[in-house]
Design an enzyme around this catalytic site. Structure first.
Site: not given
Ligand SMILES: Cc1cc2nc3c(=O)[nH]c(=O)nc-3n(C[C@H](O)[C@H](O)[C@H](O)COP(=O)(O)O)c2cc1C
Length: 500
Positions: A44, A117, A184, A244
Site C-alpha cells: 500500500e 487496513c 479479506h 503471509r
C-alpha cells in the site's frame, strides 16, 4: 492460470500476491510471478506521498521509478510485471486518488484501493478500514477512479460485523463499476491469527457478479499450492489472494511443489541485487522468510548485515553481486557516453549540454574546473559555485555551476561528485567559448567554433587573449598560489590543485 491480456484482468481464476507493506516491493513481486502467481499487488502506498513523486525512467536498472522529493524511490516497477502488477493505494480523497492513479496508470495493470487496513496510521486519516463505515466516500473514490483512468480499478475490503451489512456494502461497491473485489475474510478488529470467515466471503461471491478474490486463508487453510483451490472452493470466489503464505515461501504459487526456503531466499536476493533494492527492505523480507530460523547462523548473519554486499556474502552470492554491479556499470557508462547532441539547450534558467568528463582527455594535473576558476579570477568574477545532487536510483551525481549569476549543467549524470563538477565546468567553458585544457584543444577548433556560436552571452572576449591564456595557465598551475586558489582558499598555499 495465465492472464492473456489486461482487459480480462480478473475474469479468470487467478492467484494473487496480496498487498503487503514492506514485503510487496519489486523483488518479491517478480519472485511470486516466477513461481506462478498471476497477479501481484504492490505494498500500500499513501496517496499524499505518491502525489509528490516524479515518474523517472531508470535506464540503468531498466525500471520505472516513482521518486519522492527527498529522492526516495516510493514505487519501482519494470516491464516484466507491467501486465500483472496492481498498484494499491491508501486514500480517503477522490481527487488525490485520481491524481495518483493517473501518475501510475500507464505502468501498471490495475489500480486498487485499500479499504481493509485496521492500523491507526491508516484509519485516523480516514483511509483503510475507516472507509468501510463511509460508503459515500467509497463510492466517490471508486467512481472517480473508474471514470478517470484507463486501467481496471479494484478494491480490497474486510468484512463488516454482519453478513447483511457486508452484502449491502459490496453491492453498493459493485455499482461503482469496479472490475473486481478482494475480500479479506476478517472483521476489522480481528487479528491475523483469528480464523478466516469463509462463509462471509461466500456470501459476497454470491451477492455480486464481479469477480471476487478470497483472502485471509494463509494461516490455517493454505499451506501448500493444492490448498489454494480448496480455499477458492470453500469461499465460492473466483480467485485467491495470498499474503503471509507467500511472504514465508513464495513457491506456494508453484504447482510443481514447494521449493526449500533457502533457495527461495537466494532467488529473492538475486532480484534484490539486480534491481538495487534498499538493503533494509531486502533484510526485512529475508527475515520474514527465515521465520523461526531467524536465530540460526544464517539468520544472525542476515540480521548483522547492513548492505546488499553483506547480505550477499551471507548467501555466498558475492560473485553474483559483483558481476551485477559490473553489468550495471557498463550500462551506465554506455548510456552516459552515448552520442547525444552536444548543443546547448536551456532548462529553465540552466544552460545544459550532454557532456561527460573524460579524465584521459586532459593532461595530468589539469582539469576544466581549474580553467574555469582561473578564468573567473581573471575576469574578476566571483569564484564558480558548484551545487551537486545525487539521485537514489543509481547513486549518480549531477552538478550545476553558477558563474556570473548564470547556471550551467551537464544533462549526463556522473559516477562521482568530482566528475559531475568537472562536467558542469566543461559545459560552462564550452558555452562561453573558453579553453578547458583538453589535450589537443587548440587543434580541434572547438574554442573558436563555440565562440562564434555563443557571441550573445556577453562573455566572449577577444580570441587572442583566451589563447594566450591557455598557454599561460599550465605554467601558473605549477605555482602554489594557483593551487591555493583552486582549493577555494588563499590561505592554504600547499593545497593540492588536483582536488579541483
Ligand atoms: C506484512 C504484512 C503487510 C500487509 N500490508 C498490507 C497492505 O499494504 N495492504 C493491504 O490491503 N493489506 C495488507 N496486509 C494484509 C494482507 O494483504 C492480507 O489481507 C492478510 O495478510 C490476510 O491474508 P493471508 O491470510 O493470506 O495472510 C498486510 C499483511 C502483512 C502480513
Amino acid at each position: 492460470m495465465v492472464l492473456v491480456s489486461v482487459s480480462c484482468f480478473y475474469v479468470v481464476d487467478i492467484t494473487a500476491l496480496a498487498p503487503m507493506v514492506r514485503v510487496g516491493t519489486l523483488p518479491m513481486r517478480l519472485l511470486a510471478l516466477d513461481y506462478g502467481a498471476d497477479v501481484v499487488y504492490c505494498e500500500e502506498l499513501i496517496d499524499i506521498k505518491m502525489a509528490q513523486c516524479q515518474r523517472v525512467v531508470n535506464e540503468v536498472l531498466q525500471t520505472v521509478d516513482f521518486v519522492a522529493p527527498d529522492d526516495r524511490v516510493m514505487f519501482r516497477t519494470c516491464a516484466k510485471e507491467k501486465a500483472r502488477v496492481v498498484f494499491q493505494m491508501g486514500t480517503a480523497d477522490p481527487d488525490r486518488a485520481l491524481t495518483v492513479a493517473r501518475l501510475v496508470e500507464k505502468d501498471v495493470a490495475a489500480i486498487d484501493v485499500n479499504m481493509g487496513c485496521p492500523k491507526e496510521y491508516s484509519t485516523k486519516g480516514g483511509m483503510g478500514a475507516a472507509l468501510l463505515s463511509d460508503p459515500e466516500k467509497i463510492e466517490a473514490i471508486l467512481r472517480k477512479l473508474v471514470t478517470g483512468v484507463s486501467v481496471p480499478v479494484t478494491c480490497k475490503i474486510r468484512i463488516l460485523p454482519s453478513m447483511e451489512e457486508t452484502v449491502r456494502l459490496v453491492q453498493r461497491i459493485e455499482k461503482t463499476g469496479i472490475a473486481a473485489l478482494a475480500v479479506h475474510g476478517r472483521f476489522k478488529e480481528e487479528r491475523p491469527r483469528h480464523p478466516v470467515h469463509c462463509d462471509y466471503i461466500k456470501a459476497v461471491a454470491q451477492a455480486v457478479s464481479i469477480p471476487v478474490i478470497a483472502n485471509g486463508g494463509s494461516l490455517d487453510l493454505v499451506k501448500a499450492n493444492a490448498d489454494i483451490e480448496e480455499f477458492r472452493k470453500a469461499t465460492g470466489a473466483s480467485s485467491v489472494m495470498l499474503g503471509r503464505a507467500a511472504m514465508w515461501n513464495a513457491s506456494v504459487f508453484s504447482s510443481q511443489g514447494p521449493i526449500p526456503v533457502e533457495r527461495v531466499m537466494e532467488e529473492y536476493l538475486r532480484y534484490a541485487i539486480r534491481y538495487d533494492n534498499h538493503a533494509f527492505n531486502t533484510k526485512y523480507c529475508l527475515c520474514q522468510m527465515l521465520r523461526d530460523k531467524v536465530e540460526s547462523p544464517l539468520g544472525k548473519q542476515v540480521q548483522a548485515a547492513q548492505t546488499n554486499v553483506e547480505i550477499s556474502e551471507a548467501f555466498g552470492l558475492q560473485d553474483f553481486y559483483l558481476q551485477t554491479q559490473e553489468q550495471l556499470q557498463v550500462r551506465r557508462d554506455s548510456l552516459y557516453s552515448s552520442s547525444q547532441p552536444d548543443q546547448p539547450v536551456m532548462d529553465g534558467d540552466v544552460t545544459m549540454m550532454a557532456i561527460k568528463f573524460e579524465r584521459r582527455e586532459y593532461p595530468p594535473q589539469i582539469t576544466p574546473k581549474m580553467f574555469l576558476l582561473e578564468w573567473s579570477r581573471k575576469e574578476k568574477l566571483e569564484q564558480p559555485l558548484y551545487k551537486t545532487v545525487q539521485r537514489s536510483q543509481d547513486r549518480a551525481f549531477q552538478s550545476t555551476v553558477t558563474v556570473a549569476e548564470k547556471k550551467y549543467r551537464s544533462s549526463l549524470w556522473e559516477k562521482s561528485k568530482k566528475f559531475a563538477e568537472q562536467a558542469a565546468a566543461i559545459v560552462c567553458l564550452r558555452v562561453l567559448g573558453i579553453p578547458e585544457g583538453r589535450i589537443g584543444e587548440e587543434d580541434s577548433g572547438l574554442v573558436c567554433k563555440r565562440k562564434r556560436e555563443w557571441k550573445t552571452n556577453g562573455f566572449t572576449e577577444e580570441e587572442g587573449r583566451k589563447k594566450r591564456h591557455i598557454a599561460g595557465i599550465q605554467q601558473e598551475n605549477e605555482s602554489s598560489e594557483f593551487a591555493a586558489a583552486a582549493n577555494g582558499s588563499h590561505h592554504k598555499p600547499n593545497g593540492p590543485a588536483a582536488q579541483l
